[in-house]
Motif scaffolding. Structure first.
Motif, PDB file in Angstrom:
ATOM      1  N   VAL A  62       0.859  -1.184   0.000  1.00 23.06           N
ATOM      2  CA  VAL A  62       0.000   0.000   0.000  1.00 23.06           C
ATOM      3  C   VAL A  62       0.896   1.236   0.000  1.00 23.06           C
ATOM      4  O   VAL A  62       1.731   1.403   0.890  1.00 23.06           O
ATOM      5  N   VAL A  63       0.729   2.075  -1.011  1.00 16.25           N
ATOM      6  CA  VAL A  63       1.511   3.302  -1.142  1.00 16.25           C
ATOM      7  C   VAL A  63       0.538   4.471  -1.206  1.00 16.25           C
ATOM      8  O   VAL A  63      -0.364   4.487  -2.048  1.00 16.25           O
ATOM      9  N   ALA A  64       0.726   5.448  -0.316  1.00 16.62           N
ATOM     10  CA  ALA A  64      -0.119   6.628  -0.290  1.00 16.62           C
ATOM     11  C   ALA A  64       0.765   7.866  -0.287  1.00 16.62           C
ATOM     12  O   ALA A  64       1.911   7.827   0.183  1.00 16.62           O
ATOM     13  N   ASN A  65       0.251   8.966  -0.806  1.00 17.47           N
ATOM     14  CA  ASN A  65       1.048  10.195  -0.835  1.00 17.47           C
ATOM     15  C   ASN A  65       0.132  11.410  -0.818  1.00 17.47           C
ATOM     16  O   ASN A  65      -1.069  11.327  -1.071  1.00 17.47           O
ATOM     17  N   SER A  66       0.732  12.527  -0.474  1.00 21.99           N
ATOM     18  CA  SER A  66       0.043  13.806  -0.608  1.00 21.99           C
ATOM     19  C   SER A  66       0.212  14.267  -2.055  1.00 21.99           C
ATOM     20  O   SER A  66       0.891  13.637  -2.851  1.00 21.99           O
ATOM     21  N   GLY A  67      -0.397  15.377  -2.396  1.00 19.65           N
ATOM     22  CA  GLY A  67      -0.271  15.872  -3.755  1.00 19.65           C
ATOM     23  C   GLY A  67      -1.530  16.596  -4.191  1.00 19.65           C
ATOM     24  O   GLY A  67      -2.423  16.883  -3.382  1.00 19.65           O
ATOM     25  N   ALA A  68      -1.586  16.892  -5.461  1.00 23.88           N
ATOM     26  CA  ALA A  68      -2.742  17.581  -6.012  1.00 23.88           C
ATOM     27  C   ALA A  68      -3.954  16.652  -5.989  1.00 23.88           C
ATOM     28  O   ALA A  68      -3.811  15.434  -6.077  1.00 23.88           O
ATOM     29  N   PRO A  69      -5.163  17.217  -5.867  1.00 23.21           N
ATOM     30  CA  PRO A  69      -6.366  16.376  -5.886  1.00 23.21           C
ATOM     31  C   PRO A  69      -6.479  15.613  -7.204  1.00 23.21           C
ATOM     32  O   PRO A  69      -6.180  16.131  -8.271  1.00 23.21           O
ATOM     33  N   VAL A  70      -6.899  14.368  -7.112  1.00 25.88           N
ATOM     34  CA  VAL A  70      -7.072  13.512  -8.283  1.00 25.88           C
ATOM     35  C   VAL A  70      -8.566  13.259  -8.467  1.00 25.88           C
ATOM     36  O   VAL A  70      -9.209  12.698  -7.572  1.00 25.88           O
ATOM     37  N   PRO A  71      -9.147  13.654  -9.599  1.00 23.63           N
ATOM     38  CA  PRO A  71     -10.572  13.387  -9.823  1.00 23.63           C
ATOM     39  C   PRO A  71     -10.854  11.887  -9.813  1.00 23.63           C
ATOM     40  O   PRO A  71     -10.072  11.091 -10.336  1.00 23.63           O
ATOM     41  N   VAL A  72     -11.971  11.521  -9.201  1.00 25.91           N
ATOM     42  CA  VAL A  72     -12.324  10.096  -9.127  1.00 25.91           C
ATOM     43  C   VAL A  72     -12.473   9.500 -10.526  1.00 25.91           C
ATOM     44  O   VAL A  72     -12.059   8.368 -10.782  1.00 25.91           O
ATOM     45  N   ALA A  73     -13.036  10.279 -11.451  1.00 27.84           N
ATOM     46  CA  ALA A  73     -13.241   9.777 -12.812  1.00 27.84           C
ATOM     47  C   ALA A  73     -11.928   9.559 -13.549  1.00 27.84           C
ATOM     48  O   ALA A  73     -11.879   8.792 -14.511  1.00 27.84           O
ATOM     49  N   SER A  74     -10.862  10.226 -13.121  1.00 32.92           N
ATOM     50  CA  SER A  74      -9.574  10.112 -13.815  1.00 32.92           C
ATOM     51  C   SER A  74      -8.658   9.070 -13.194  1.00 32.92           C
ATOM     52  O   SER A  74      -7.623   8.739 -13.774  1.00 32.92           O
ATOM     53  N   ALA A  75      -9.025   8.555 -12.014  1.00 31.26           N
ATOM     54  CA  ALA A  75      -8.116   7.643 -11.319  1.00 31.26           C
ATOM     55  C   ALA A  75      -7.945   6.327 -12.066  1.00 31.26           C
ATOM     56  O   ALA A  75      -6.824   5.825 -12.228  1.00 31.26           O
ATOM     57  N   ALA A  76      -9.050   5.751 -12.561  1.00 32.20           N
ATOM     58  CA  ALA A  76      -8.971   4.429 -13.193  1.00 32.20           C
ATOM     59  C   ALA A  76      -8.107   4.456 -14.443  1.00 32.20           C
ATOM     60  O   ALA A  76      -7.357   3.512 -14.712  1.00 32.20           O
ATOM     61  N   ARG A  77      -8.173   5.541 -15.223  1.00 31.71           N
ATOM     62  CA  ARG A  77      -7.411   5.554 -16.471  1.00 31.71           C
ATOM     63  C   ARG A  77      -5.912   5.733 -16.240  1.00 31.71           C
ATOM     64  O   ARG A  77      -5.129   5.561 -17.181  1.00 31.71           O
ATOM     65  N   LEU A  78      -5.503   6.061 -15.023  1.00 33.65           N
ATOM     66  CA  LEU A  78      -4.072   6.176 -14.745  1.00 33.65           C
ATOM     67  C   LEU A  78      -3.369   4.829 -14.841  1.00 33.65           C
ATOM     68  O   LEU A  78      -2.142   4.782 -14.946  1.00 33.65           O
ATOM     69  N   LEU A  79      -4.137   3.731 -14.810  1.00 34.84           N
ATOM     70  CA  LEU A  79      -3.540   2.406 -14.946  1.00 34.84           C
ATOM     71  C   LEU A  79      -3.313   2.022 -16.396  1.00 34.84           C
ATOM     72  O   LEU A  79      -2.703   0.986 -16.673  1.00 34.84           O
ATOM     73  N   GLU A  80      -3.786   2.839 -17.347  1.00 33.27           N
ATOM     74  CA  GLU A  80      -3.570   2.571 -18.760  1.00 33.27           C
ATOM     75  C   GLU A  80      -2.245   3.194 -19.207  1.00 33.27           C
ATOM     76  O   GLU A  80      -1.805   4.198 -18.651  1.00 33.27           O
ATOM     77  N   PRO A  81      -1.600   2.616 -20.220  1.00 33.79           N
ATOM     78  CA  PRO A  81      -0.330   3.185 -20.695  1.00 33.79           C
ATOM     79  C   PRO A  81      -0.503   4.602 -21.215  1.00 33.79           C
ATOM     80  O   PRO A  81      -1.506   4.926 -21.861  1.00 33.79           O
ATOM     81  N   PHE A  82       0.467   5.456 -20.907  1.00 30.45           N
ATOM     82  CA  PHE A  82       0.566   6.835 -21.395  1.00 30.45           C
ATOM     83  C   PHE A  82      -0.563   7.735 -20.882  1.00 30.45           C
ATOM     84  O   PHE A  82      -0.827   8.780 -21.464  1.00 30.45           O
TER      85      PHE A  82
END
Length: 385
Positions: free
Chosen positions: A281-301
């Protein structure tokens, strides 16, 4: 000389006719034997022989006629039974890379072996369609990502060479730009190779300590943002897998948590044994991530807006994490944190075992990655210092 091909329909018809012929012959033979015994008891010998001769001729004609009828009926029935196979064959012939999306058998009828075969074939086409779609998208994205640094290289070289009065400082500036573009290309190609290797499956399996991999990755990560990186991995967490791929997976998780952060932020890495497997489990601070955009972060590029002063990234880090996890039978879950940043959870299956106990380390000594023998967490920034 090659023999003529015989269709399955013809063979089934011949089988049906042969079975019918054999059954009819046995039945008529028994009937003839019973009738002959009756004639022997009730008729004179000459009359019995004449009657049995007539009966034999009638039986042979009946057997021949019913055999011909059985051939015709067998041909029709074999065609009906094999009709689903004809549909499967016709669909397979029509299928091509450009028609994978709309070509399906969708066989109706009872839930028998042919229906199961057709459903399996349709499921295979679904997987092939998804694979081809992913491949086309991947190639298109890779081409785009490679075109950018190559364009920079060409433009920088052409501009510098077109200036006859170029000074040494201009040449050095061109060299630095070319170097940075080459580094970006190397990182992209390296990521593509790892992604392709993990997608191809595991070539070897051996015990891998995820906790040690986390400490090593934390000790090598430095983004210049003064991020407080804390690792919680007090005991070995050993699973069976590919050492290089698992090390890259953990390193990508740690690097992603540090790189996509804010100055003075924090990141935590927790590696532990869970019921039925292992969990990172890895967690970090940072800029807010939209829920709708989180899933596509697992796709290439796929990536969110990048910091202008941050190191370049191709958007392959989390896609490699997912690919490696799936190659080991695991899964990845992304959860945007309410205050900003991400929580990434990697769950791996129950192919782990406790590490073989070794000699106890010296009291209060830390290993080269900054790990404390008492199992406490330790900010990696302090370990690096």
């Amino acid at each position: 000389m090659r023999s003529l091909p015989i269709s399955i329909r013809a063979r089934l018809t011949a089988l049906y006719a042969a079975l019918f012929l054999a059954a009819g012959a046995v039945l008529l033979g028994i009937s003839y034997w019973l009738v002959s015994r009756h004639f022997d008891r009730t008729l004179p010998d000459d009359a019995a022989a004449s009657a049995l001769a007539d009966l034999r001729g009638q039986y042979l004609l009946a057997l021949a006629g019913t055999t011909l009828v059985s051939v015709a009926l067998g041909w029709v029935m074999a065609g009906r039974v094999l009709r689903p196979l004809s549909e499967i064959t016709a669909t397979a012939r029509r299928v091509s890379q450009d028609r994978l999306e709309d070509e399906r058998i969708a066989l109706g009828g009872p839930q028998d072996e042919l229906r199961e075969l057709a459903d399996t074939f349709d499921a295979m086409l679904d997987r092939l369609a998804a694979a081809f779609s992913s491949q086309r998208r991947f190639v298109a994205n890779a081409s785009h990502e490679l075109r950018t640094p190559l364009t920079v290289l060409r433009a920088e070289v052409e501009v510098t060479l077109a200036d006859p009065d170029a000074r040494m400082t201009d040449l050095r500036g061109m060299g630095e730009t070319v170097r940075d573009a080459v580094v970006e290309c190397e990182a992209l190609l390296d990521g593509l190779l790892v992604l392709a290797r993990s997608d191809a499956g595991l070539e070897r399996r051996e015990p891998v300590d995820l906790a040690a991999a986390a400490w090593r990755a934390a000790g090598r990560t430095d983004d210049g943002l003064a991020v407080e990186l804390t690792v919680s991995a007090p005991e070995p967490v050993v699973i069976e897998g590919d050492p290089a791929l698992l090390a890259r997976m953990v390193a990508n998780l740690v690097e992603n948590a540090v790189r996509h952060n804010v100055p003075g932020g924090w990141a935590t890495v927790d590696v532990h044994v869970r019921a039925g497997g292992a969990e990172v489990v890895v967690a970090n601070s940072g800029a807010p991530v939209p829920v709708a955009s989180a899933a596509r972060l697992l796709e290439p590029f796929q990536r969110l807006a990048r910091r202008g002063d941050g190191p370049p990234g191709a958007g392959l880090g989390l896609s490699i994490v997912r690919s490696v996890a799936e190659a080991h039978g695991g899964a990845v879950e992304l959860e945007p944190r309410p205050g900003g940043g991400l929580r990434v959870t990697v769950r791996l299956p129950a192919t782990w075992s406790e590490a073989t106990p070794g000699p106890a380390p010296a009291a209060n000594a830390a290993d080269p990655a900054g790990r404390r023998p008492d199992g406490d967490t330790l900010p990696v920034a302090a370990a690096r210092s």
